[in-house]
Design an enzyme around this catalytic site. Structure first.
Site, PDB file in Angstrom:
ATOM      1  CD1 TRP A   1      34.218  10.480  26.342  1.00 49.85           C
ATOM      2  CD2 TRP A   1      34.879   9.269  24.588  1.00 49.85           C
ATOM      3  NE1 TRP A   1      33.330   9.433  26.192  1.00 49.85           N
ATOM      4  CE2 TRP A   1      33.716   8.675  25.119  1.00 49.85           C
ATOM      5  CE3 TRP A   1      35.478   8.670  23.473  1.00 49.85           C
ATOM      6  CZ2 TRP A   1      33.125   7.532  24.582  1.00 49.85           C
ATOM      7  CZ3 TRP A   1      34.898   7.517  22.938  1.00 49.85           C
ATOM      8  CH2 TRP A   1      33.731   6.961  23.494  1.00 49.85           C
TER       9      TRP A   1
ATOM     10  CG  ASP B   1      31.831   7.011  28.371  1.00 50.67           C
ATOM     11  OD1 ASP B   1      31.140   6.382  29.192  1.00 50.67           O
ATOM     12  OD2 ASP B   1      31.388   7.962  27.685  1.00 50.67           O
TER      13      ASP B   1
ATOM     14  CG  ASP C   1      25.191  10.089  29.601  1.00 49.99           C
ATOM     15  OD1 ASP C   1      26.234  10.695  29.894  1.00 49.99           O
ATOM     16  OD2 ASP C   1      25.173   9.077  28.869  1.00 49.99           O
TER      17      ASP C   1
ATOM     18  CG  ASN D   1      29.101   4.926  26.561  1.00 54.07           C
ATOM     19  OD1 ASN D   1      28.446   5.386  27.493  1.00 54.07           O
ATOM     20  ND2 ASN D   1      29.941   5.652  25.874  1.00 54.07           N
TER      21      ASN D   1
END
Ligand code: GLA
Length: 742
Positions: free
Chosen positions: A418, A485, A555, A487
């Site tokens: 990640w 990602d 999510d 966020n």
């Protein structure tokens, strides 16, 4: 050739197998939109033009004797500003002399074989490996000009004949000496003078992305947009104009998808004559682009599709173009890995011992890949610190990433990692060293979200740092997959290395910076697979899919909540793009309890995987069986047609969807009951897309049905399915596999 120009009538006809798009040049060079819809043979649709003299709709000076011609009522291809069209403009600018006006007229055109490409932006590929043949795509470029300010707008059209897709974009050039500031630079406009449409769009929030919404278009402007610095959880850059009577399987529907991951804006207006205009492009909020002499601005590409077979018909057009011409061809025929991600299993609380135990167990279950999520780097023990410090935290992972990756490999598993490249924590070495690398207004504290700031991706030194630090990690071990990602929403868009006059470029340059970094990494690591993610599905768009073959859909991993999320996503995007995992029950986001089977059926309709602590559950046989089923149905689900049989809007007690092989040789019907009642009704569906003349055998029971019967008479999930657990599970689900008999 799918593009024809009728010189006499000055009409362009763009023809695909099942659609036609026509553009006309009128007597003073205004580019008219003549028609988009089902094929019309060889007819020029100029005859539908019914302009007439309208009070308060003025006339261009060069044709002022003809009072029936007005910018204000003409259907057009790219609309002007401040010259008498009071509907939505495609372009807004101010020239050096202070004038806001822009009046565009036809200058020239060219028609070529093959597909135009775009610089620095993702685009629908004309030739993608050996999937789409070059000769299936033709390009029309029409250059419009405003001779007063010397602005040129090149409208590009890519016609994908066999795919029923037309792509569009606009390249805006300052061909003069005077500087011009663009305040709005849309990708496209289109007018439908005679339509009566509903607007369908996909709104949402974190953990509830892409919820289908359908509304009538009344005399107003409806805006579907994002100014969050990402395409967003809140409004996907995809809208559908649907005839008021259109359903999932019938009626005329038009799709407009933007291939862009940043701020976007779709405006839809019904004017006083009931004509409907759609304008789409980069959001003009905080946007301005100074075009110096000779400079160009390229707007993101739009993917247009038409179907007269309702919404299911439209979805299948998008699924085909995305998996064959947007996603990199190398993923088409390759099975996606069944992966296990440790996020919901451990969150930040892990060390090498725990991770190795997870890997060990996962390998016994025949899971293909282990993905180490957030928390492996810097001082990242919670979400307060570490973003930007892309070096391993050896306190947590002794031996580093290599040790873990090697361990996974030794167990026969691949390894993924990640990253959240575009972000930075104030509590990081990177921020301490480069505080000016974060977006921040002068003299103002920045907005904080999840304790993090946003890096200034418009800067090449920031891009270079990320390229180098990520490459270093990827070089250090056998890492075959990255979860990328993003966020938080972006705010305080201001770059400390850019002059005040160019701050309006930063939002777009940010996205170009991200695209450039993705391209560089993929060039450097050609075998790397990147899965997109943005707090779940906040950047689920065709732009990201150009670089990432799959995107984490949400999510929210609750299978019942996922029904509407995945279904909403399915209107524009194929199953092979949707990251979906089996997670724990009770679910961590909703607390809902569901059966393992239901979780499996829902996750299998995406890119399948697991996200729970497999060392603590007792479902080994089920996991093995699910993985086997996923492999069995992989081709059907990832290459076949997809049909919503009972959609979420039906508010029925169950949702059902199917996959049908392109050659109609088999079909898989999936069904999940959402509202369990006593004395339950029997779920019933009518299948779609089978071969009417074929006989199909239901694998589960051996019963035989004709395709015609299954489509017209339907199928009831009775007896066998009820006996097999219908009443046992909390949210029961069923699969029926129909195999065509030769
Ligand atoms: C986002 C992602 C999750 C997980 C966390 C880690 O929310 O969508 O899957 O990776 O970040 O912080």
């Amino acid at each position: 050739m799918s593009i024809r120009f009728d010189k006499e009538q000055r009409v362009f006809c763009l023809t695909t197998n099942n659609s036609e798009y026509q553009i006309g040049i009128n007597e003073i060079g205004i580019l008219k939109h003549l028609y988009y819809g089902a094929p019309v043979g060889q007819s020029n649709m100029n005859y539908l033009d019914s302009s007439s003299d309208r009070a308060l709709s003025g006339n261009p000076y060069d044709n002022r004797v003809k009072r029936d011609m007005s910018h204000d009522t003409l259907p057009q291809e790219y609309t002007t500003n401040n010259v008498g069209d009071y509907r939505i403009g495609s372009i807004q600018l101010q020239s050096e002399n202070g004038s806001f006006s822009c009046d565009l007229r036809y200058s020239r055109h060219s028609i070529k074989k093959g597909k135009y490409t775009l610089q620095k932006l993702p685009y629908v590929r004309g030739k993608n490996g050996n999937l789409a043949k070059d000769e299936d795509v033709d390009t029309l470029e029409i250059v419009l000009e405003d001779p007063v300010i010397k602005l040129e707008v090149k409208l590009c059209y890519g016609v994908f004949e066999s795919k029923d897709v037309i792509t569009r974009t606009a390249i805006i050039k300052n061909a003069g000496e005077m500087s011009i500031c663009l305040n709005k630079a849309s990708s496209m406009a289109i007018d439908f003078p005679y339509a009566d449409f509903d607007l369908i769009h996909f709104q949402g929030k974190h953990c509830n992305e892409r919820q289908f919404e359908r509304e009538a278009i009344n005399h107003d402007i409806i805006t579907v947009s994002s100014k969050r610095g990402m395409s967003s959880h809140h409004n996907n850059p995809f809208v559908i104009l649907a005839d008021r009577t259109a359903t999932e399987n019938t009626g005329e529907v038009f799709g407009f998808m933007m291939m862009y991951s940043g701020n976007h804006k779709f405006e839809i207006e019904k004017d006083s004559l009931d004509s409907i205009r759609l304008v789409a492009g980069i959001n003009d909020t905080n946007f301005n682009w100074n075009l110096g002499a000779g400079e160009e601005f390229t707007a993101p590409e739009m993917i247009l599709a038409f179907s007269d077979a309702g919404l299911n018909g439209l979805s299948n057009i998008y699924h085909d173009i995305i998996r064959e011409n947007v996603i990199d061809a190398k993923y088409y025929d390759v099975k996606r890995p069944v992966l296990i991600n440790n996020w919901e299993a451990t969150y930040f609380d892990f060390d090498d011992d725990k991770i190795k135990k997870l890997i060990d167990k996962s390998s016994q279950l025949k899971i293909d890949m282990f993905v180490l999520d957030d928390g492996w780097f810097g001082e990242r023990n919670n979400d307060d610190a570490g973003l930007g410090d892309w070096f391993v935290n050896e306190n947590k992972l002794k031996g580093g990433i290599k040790e873990i990756a090697d361990f996974a490999n030794s167990k026969g598993m691949r390894f993924g990692l990640w990253f959240e490249p575009e972000m930075i924590n104030e509590n990081s070495d990177l921020f301490r060293e480069h505080p000016d690398w974060a977006l921040k207004d002068p003299g103002r504290n920045p907005m904080i979200s999840r304790n993090q700031l946003v890096l200034d991706m418009s800067r090449t030194d920031v891009q270079d740092y990320l390229f180098e630090s990520i490459s270093k990690i990827l070089d250090s071990a056998n890492i075959q997959y990255v979860k990328w990602d993003f966020n938080r929403s972006v705010a305080n868009v201001y770059s400390s290395v850019t002059g005040y006059e160019d701050q309006g470029k930063i939002s777009h340059k940010f996205i170009l910076g991200t695209y450039s970094l993705l391209s560089r990494l993929l060039d450097r690591f050609p075998d790397l697979m990147i899965e997109g993610c943005a707090g779940g599905g906040g950047r689920f768009d065709a732009g990201m899919l150009f670089y990432c073959p799959q995107i984490w859909t949400s999510d929210n991993t609750d299978p019942i909540a996922r029904l509407s999320i995945q279904e909403g996503t399915s209107y524009g995007y194929p199953a092979c793009a949707m990251g979906a995992h089996v997670s724990a029950s009770p679910n961590h986001q909703t607390g809902r309890i569901t059966s393992f089977k239901t979780r499996g059926i829902v996750a299998q309709s995406g890119t399948f995987g697991y996200e729970l602590d497999v060392t603590k559950i007792d479902n080994d046989d089920e996991i093995r069986a699910q993985i086997e089923a996923f492999h069995k149905y992989d081709k059907l689900m990832h290459h076949g047609n997809y049909y919503r049989l009972k959609n979420e809007c039906n508010k029925d007690f169950f949702t059902a969807w199917s996959f049908v092989a392109k050659d109609r040789s088999e079909a898989l019907v999936n069904l999940v009951v959402k509202n369990k009642e006593a004395n339950q009704k029997i779920p019933f569906v009518k299948l779609i897309g089978l071969d009417a003349d074929k006989e199909y055998r239901l694998e589960e029971t051996g019963e035989k049905f004709s395709g015609q019967a299954l489509m017209n008479g339907g199928f009831a999930f009775s007896n066998y399915f009820i006996r097999n657990g219908y009443f046992e599970n909390i949210y029961p689900s069923m699969q029926a596999h129909f195999i065509g008999e030769d």
